[in-house]
Design a protein around this motif. Structure first.
Motif, PDB file in Angstrom:
ATOM      1  N   THR A  98       3.645   2.635  -6.433  1.00  0.00           N
ATOM      2  CA  THR A  98       4.932   3.460  -6.662  1.00  0.00           C
ATOM      3  C   THR A  98       4.938   4.196  -5.285  1.00  0.00           C
ATOM      4  O   THR A  98       6.076   4.297  -4.576  1.00  0.00           O
ATOM      5  N   ILE A  99       4.046   5.221  -5.010  1.00  0.00           N
ATOM      6  CA  ILE A  99       4.277   5.912  -3.821  1.00  0.00           C
ATOM      7  C   ILE A  99       4.393   4.958  -2.415  1.00  0.00           C
ATOM      8  O   ILE A  99       5.125   5.208  -1.731  1.00  0.00           O
ATOM      9  N   GLY A 100       3.421   4.338  -2.617  1.00  0.00           N
ATOM     10  CA  GLY A 100       3.469   3.235  -1.376  1.00  0.00           C
ATOM     11  C   GLY A 100       4.740   2.466  -1.249  1.00  0.00           C
ATOM     12  O   GLY A 100       5.069   2.292  -0.038  1.00  0.00           O
ATOM     13  N   ALA A 101       5.199   1.964  -2.193  1.00  0.00           N
ATOM     14  CA  ALA A 101       6.527   1.320  -2.127  1.00  0.00           C
ATOM     15  C   ALA A 101       7.660   2.148  -1.715  1.00  0.00           C
ATOM     16  O   ALA A 101       8.414   1.666  -0.851  1.00  0.00           O
ATOM     17  N   ILE A 102       7.716   3.353  -2.294  1.00  0.00           N
ATOM     18  CA  ILE A 102       8.700   4.223  -1.824  1.00  0.00           C
ATOM     19  C   ILE A 102       8.504   4.614  -0.378  1.00  0.00           C
ATOM     20  O   ILE A 102       9.556   4.489   0.511  1.00  0.00           O
ATOM     21  N   ALA A 103       7.336   4.863   0.098  1.00  0.00           N
ATOM     22  CA  ALA A 103       6.983   5.193   1.574  1.00  0.00           C
ATOM     23  C   ALA A 103       7.322   4.029   2.452  1.00  0.00           C
ATOM     24  O   ALA A 103       7.963   4.363   3.530  1.00  0.00           O
ATOM     25  N   GLY A 104       6.789   2.821   1.920  1.00  0.00           N
ATOM     26  CA  GLY A 104       7.057   1.642   2.840  1.00  0.00           C
ATOM     27  C   GLY A 104       8.451   1.152   3.006  1.00  0.00           C
ATOM     28  O   GLY A 104       8.999   0.807   4.087  1.00  0.00           O
TER      29      GLY A 104
END
Lengths: 320, 289, 335
Positions: free
Chosen positions: B107-113
């Motif tokens: 979730t965090i990675g998707a938001i950042a990416g």
């Protein structure tokens, strides 16, 4: 006069570490319903950015875009979604423009689902119609993009763009990744669809023979600016801007009896980052002098024929 | 060679992956070992010959024999039963901790990416801070704060997997985001949520699966490590690391107390790594031919 | 060491019955099927065909740089100055590559090493193929080469990212020509370039070819480029040469239905036409070529005879061969 798209003084600048990149600089044109505007130019001249800015994949920096007479320049949210249903795009690369993990069926279906205008059974029916329209076999419905050749993939891209019955389509080099025999199939399909549905195209390409075949009017772009704009016929019979002439003469002719007299360009291409106000072609132009370093204005030299060159009067006499 | 042949090979995600995997003998071995272990762990209460906490003082330090396959430990408990039952704890800790960590990390990675820019910057700097602390140390600190226990160990371990997963997904997303099909999705009015969940994540998921598989192996060793220093699952629960920890003082007189739980960890980790390697090859379209 | 057999009564480059196969997923890909061609010094042969027709494979076979895994030359001989390249040891072959034969690859963006100065990259090639170790001399030669391809010698110290696409491709050409090769294999040398730059590069190649009497094999899909540069043309379809002749013969009297279709599909620059004339269907699957003529499933002239057995080359004129058994019908149909 029934313009679908009117673009006035459109600018798109990108911020880069080295300064402002003038990708599209002060572009103005209109496209009438059912007609095709060809936009030609070499890589990096901003022709793709222009198309993407018009359909709001990029936000414009300055200028105005009218769709059917309505200002759509700064739309947001629901209004933007509505406007976008009327404006679609067909991409250059048939390999990267389809989601590799989605079947052909679900790729074509997606815009219909997202729009929320249709029931499930309407979507099924419309998907079927679209596949028939662009000529994709029923047996490929559940296939994945990697199982298809470039021409068929491009047909899927066209079906996806047509799903919401747009009026205006940006064709961003739709055939340049295809072999000639397949290219002709896709060009014929695009022309057929235009006739049947009264579509309006903006056809972006670097291939002069393709643009001549498909366009009614042509804009020649060089480093973000339109240097010449006129009807397709006029451009090929009476090219006026030195860049257009060099471009046309550089195309290798397939007629071996009439090798073209080529005007080989020297000099390096000017950077589009923080360009100076003068003519951007001046560094490579065989006719350039000090006057060309001043701001260039677009002038109408004959009805419907616009050229951006201050020395046109002097140099056109040397053309034969 | 070109792919322009129109020649169609059906690809149904799972079936293709299994077909690819079946060519890789090592990966299949890993899969077989792991499935056997999981089945044994599930059936453990029904098949273990003795209760794992039953103390039979007459059999203290008994050597492996027909009655006790792996022998008995310092309190006369049957090691075979304990290793088998311990699989329930060790493997489940690994899988659950990685599952939680991956879910949060993705979730965090998707938001950042996807969003990039400032959002990306802030998230990545926070992850940098977490990653600046050595992994084991971070886990020790979290376990020490939370205290020992099965669920607390899982929480401590899952926090450790978050940043790796988040980074991996972010990097994948940045790469995938450049493809024209994402622009195509925008042009047909897909919402950001739909673009992320329906287009980006399915295309980024393969390396995540591989990394998660390997992550389970790593987490099992970390869990064993935590138990070993007394912070993880507590005795008498037969977690493999805890068993090792308890057995270490007897390593000279009764080395078999160490062998069997140690072997169990080693075999499981090996199986997971073999499987992970196989999955990497099977899921990578470039290696398909 | 084996005995070198050198045949003297041969053209400069001669390929005989070349057959290359790839193995993919347990299936055999017939990439090149019985290709024969000849090339003399100072001449240019154009290999024309669509994506996947096997053009690049032919060039790579000459240099023997096909990928080791999965591909092999199943049959055929490649003679350069009478010497069979396929029988040379790897060591001897290394002396040929870059020295006698060099190749220009399609993509100038990836062919240069981004962390080395462009001049040093040219000098490196020179030093690899020279007997002495005189660094200064190699550098001088590299600067000469830059000047020859129209880049000022002072740009020797620049890095590839400081060059535009056209300049990078010129550097790639400079590297290919640095050792004065006798044979140049140019694989779509201008496809990645803009037309105005393409014109410059094509001029440069032609100029250098005339100056050094280099033989060139030009691989392209662009009929216009062929018309401009080549002397003879081989049209490739599904790994076989289906038509072979001089430029005049191919462009004035295309005889194979595929060649005719190819010309018909290009939008005409001088005439207006409402519809283009595409070739129906798709190129065949190279793992499963149709029996008989491989173009027969797309050919409107195809008869039962075409679908039965392999079609030989028919001579339509002196030096003009065509792999079609229905030439007469095709010629009538065309009129």
């Amino acid at each position: 006069m029934n313009p679908v798209i009117e673009v006035t003084n459109l600018k798109k600048y990108f911020t880069t570490p080295r300064g402002m990149l003038h990708a599209v600089d002060d572009v103005t044109f209109t496209i009438e319903r059912g007609r095709t505007l060809g936009v030609v130019g070499e890589s990096g001249c901003g022709k793709s950015t222009l198309g993407r800015t018009i359909i709001h994949l990029h936000e414009s920096t300055e200028g105005q875009i009218l769709l059917n007479g309505k200002d759509v320049t700064n739309l947001k949210g629901k209004d933007l979604r509505q406007a976008r249903e009327k404006m679609q795009i067909i991409f250059q690369d048939p390999y990267s423009s389809l989601d590799p993990r989605k079947t052909i069926d679900s790729t074509i279906r997606e815009p219909l689902i997202v729009s929320r205008h249709f029931t499930k059974s309407q979507i099924d029916q419309k998907t079927q119609e679209l596949m028939d329209l662009v000529g994709i076999d029923e047996r490929l419905r559940k296939a994945y993009p990697h199982e298809l050749d470039g021409g068929r993939r491009q047909r899927v891209g066209i079906a996806r763009a047509l799903a919401l019955e747009p009026e205006f389509i940006v064709c961003d080099e739709p055939v340049s990744a295809l072999d000639v025999s397949i290219q002709a199939q896709v060009l014929n399909l695009l022309k057929k669809l235009q006739k049947e549905k009264g579509l309006t195209y903006m056809f972006v390409t670097h291939d002069m023979s393709v643009v001549r075949h498909i366009s009614d009017d042509i804009c020649v772009m060089y480093l973000g600016q339109v240097v010449e704009k006129c009807s397709s016929k006029e451009l090929f019979q009476n090219p006026l801007h030195p860049y257009t002439r060099a471009l046309l003469s550089a195309i290798p002719s397939t007629d071996i009896d009439k090798p073209n007299k080529r005007e080989i360009l020297r000099g390096e291409i000017t950077s589009p980052v923080n360009p100076k106000p003068g003519c951007r072609f001046a560094a490579r132009c065989p006719y350039a002098n000090e006057e060309c370093l001043k701001l260039q204005k677009q002038e109408e030299v004959s009805p419907g024929h616009f050229v951006r060159c201050c020395r046109l009067q002097e140099i056109s006499s040397s053309y034969n | 060679m070109p792919k322009t042949t129109g020649h169609a090979k059906k690809q149904g995600g799972f079936a293709t992956v299994m077909k690819q995997m079946s060519k890789n003998k090592a990966a299949m071995l890993g899969l077989v070992i792991l499935s056997t272990e999981i089945i044994l762990a599930i059936l453990a209460p029904y098949i273990i010959p003795y209760d794992y906490s039953f103390m039979d003082m007459t059999n203290m330090f008994a050597k492996p024999s027909a009655a006790h396959f792996f022998g008995c430990d310092d309190m006369g408990r049957d090691i075979f039963s304990r290793v088998l039952f311990g699989a329930r704890y060790s493997i489940s800790i690994g899988i659950i901790a990685v599952a939680i960590g991956s879910a949060i990390g993705c979730t965090i990675g998707a938001i950042a990416g996807y969003f990039g820019g400032q959002v990306d910057n802030i998230i990545m700097r926070l992850l940098d801070i977490i990653q600046a602390i050595p992994g084991m140390l971070l886990m020790i600190v979290i376990s020490a704060v939370l205290g020992p226990g099965y669920f607390k160990t899982i929480i401590a371990l899952s926090i450790g997997t978050i940043s790796g997963m988040a980074r991996l997904l972010r990097a994948q997303m940045l790469k995938e985001r450049e493809n024209e099909y994402i622009e195509a999705a925008q042009s047909i009015n897909c919402s950001k949520f739909r673009i992320i969940t329906s287009h980006l994540i399915p295309n980024c998921i393969s390396p995540m699966i591989v990394s998660a598989t390997m992550g389970v192996a790593q987490t099992i060793t970390l869990a064993a490590g935590l138990s070993f220093i007394g912070l993880g699952v507590q005795p008498p629960i037969p977690e493999w690391g805890a068993m090792l920890s308890a057995a270490r003082q007897f390593i000279r007189q009764a080395p078999h107390l160490v062998y069997f739980p140690g072997l169990a960890i080693a075999v499981t980790v090996l199986a997971l790594n073999l499987l992970g390697d196989g999955l990497r090859d099977a899921l990578d379209p470039k290696l398909k031919n | 060491m084996h005995q070198k057999e050198i045949k003297t009564d041969m053209p400069f480059l001669s390929i005989k019955d070349l057959k290359v196969e790839y193995k993919s997923d347990g299936q055999i890909v017939h990439a090149v099927n019985d290709v024969s061609l000849q090339l003399e010094r100072g001449k240019t042969l154009g290999l024309v065909g669509e994506t996947g027709a096997g053009k690049t494979t032919i060039a790579k076979s000459i240099l023997r740089i096909l990928p080791d895994i999965g591909s092999h030359i199943a049959n055929g001989e490649i003679y350069l100055e009478g010497e069979n390249l396929l029988k040379l040891s790897e060591n001897d072959m290394r002396k040929i590559r870059g020295n006698k034969v060099s190749m220009i690859f399609q993509d100038p963006m990836t062919a240069l090493n981004p962390v080395l100065r462009v001049g040093d990259q040219i000098a490196e090639v020179v030093s690899l193929h020279s007997d002495n170790n005189n660094r200064a001399e190699h550098e001088k030669r590299a600067k000469e080469m830059l000047e020859i391809v129209g880049i000022p010698a002072e740009r020797y110290y620049a890095y590839p990212h400081q060059f535009s696409g056209g300049m990078k491709q010129r550097v790639v050409i400079a590297i290919a020509l640095a050792c004065n090769p006798d044979l140049l294999l140019a694989d779509e040398p201008t496809t990645a370039l803009d037309v105005t730059i393409q014109a410059q590069v094509l001029d440069l190649i032609a100029e250098l070819r005339n100056k050094y009497n280099t033989a060139m094999l030009l691989i392209t899909h662009d009929m216009g480029v062929v018309a401009q540069v080549c002397d003879t043309v081989a049209v490739i379809y599904a790994g076989s040469i289906i038509e072979y002749g001089t430029k005049q013969q191919i462009f004035k009297h295309p005889s194979h239905p595929y060649t005719i279709g190819l010309f018909g599909a290009i939008p005409d620059m001088n005439e207006d036409e409402e519809w283009l004339h595409p070739i129906d269907g798709l190129p065949p699957d190279p793992t499963n070529l149709p029996q008989g003529c491989s173009f027969s499933p797309r050919c409107k002239f195809a008869t039962d005879a075409c679908r039965k057995e392999a079609i030989g080359m028919y001579k339509t004129q002196d030096g003009h061969d065509c792999r079609c058994c229905c030439i007469e019908a095709v010629m009538k149909g065309e009129d």
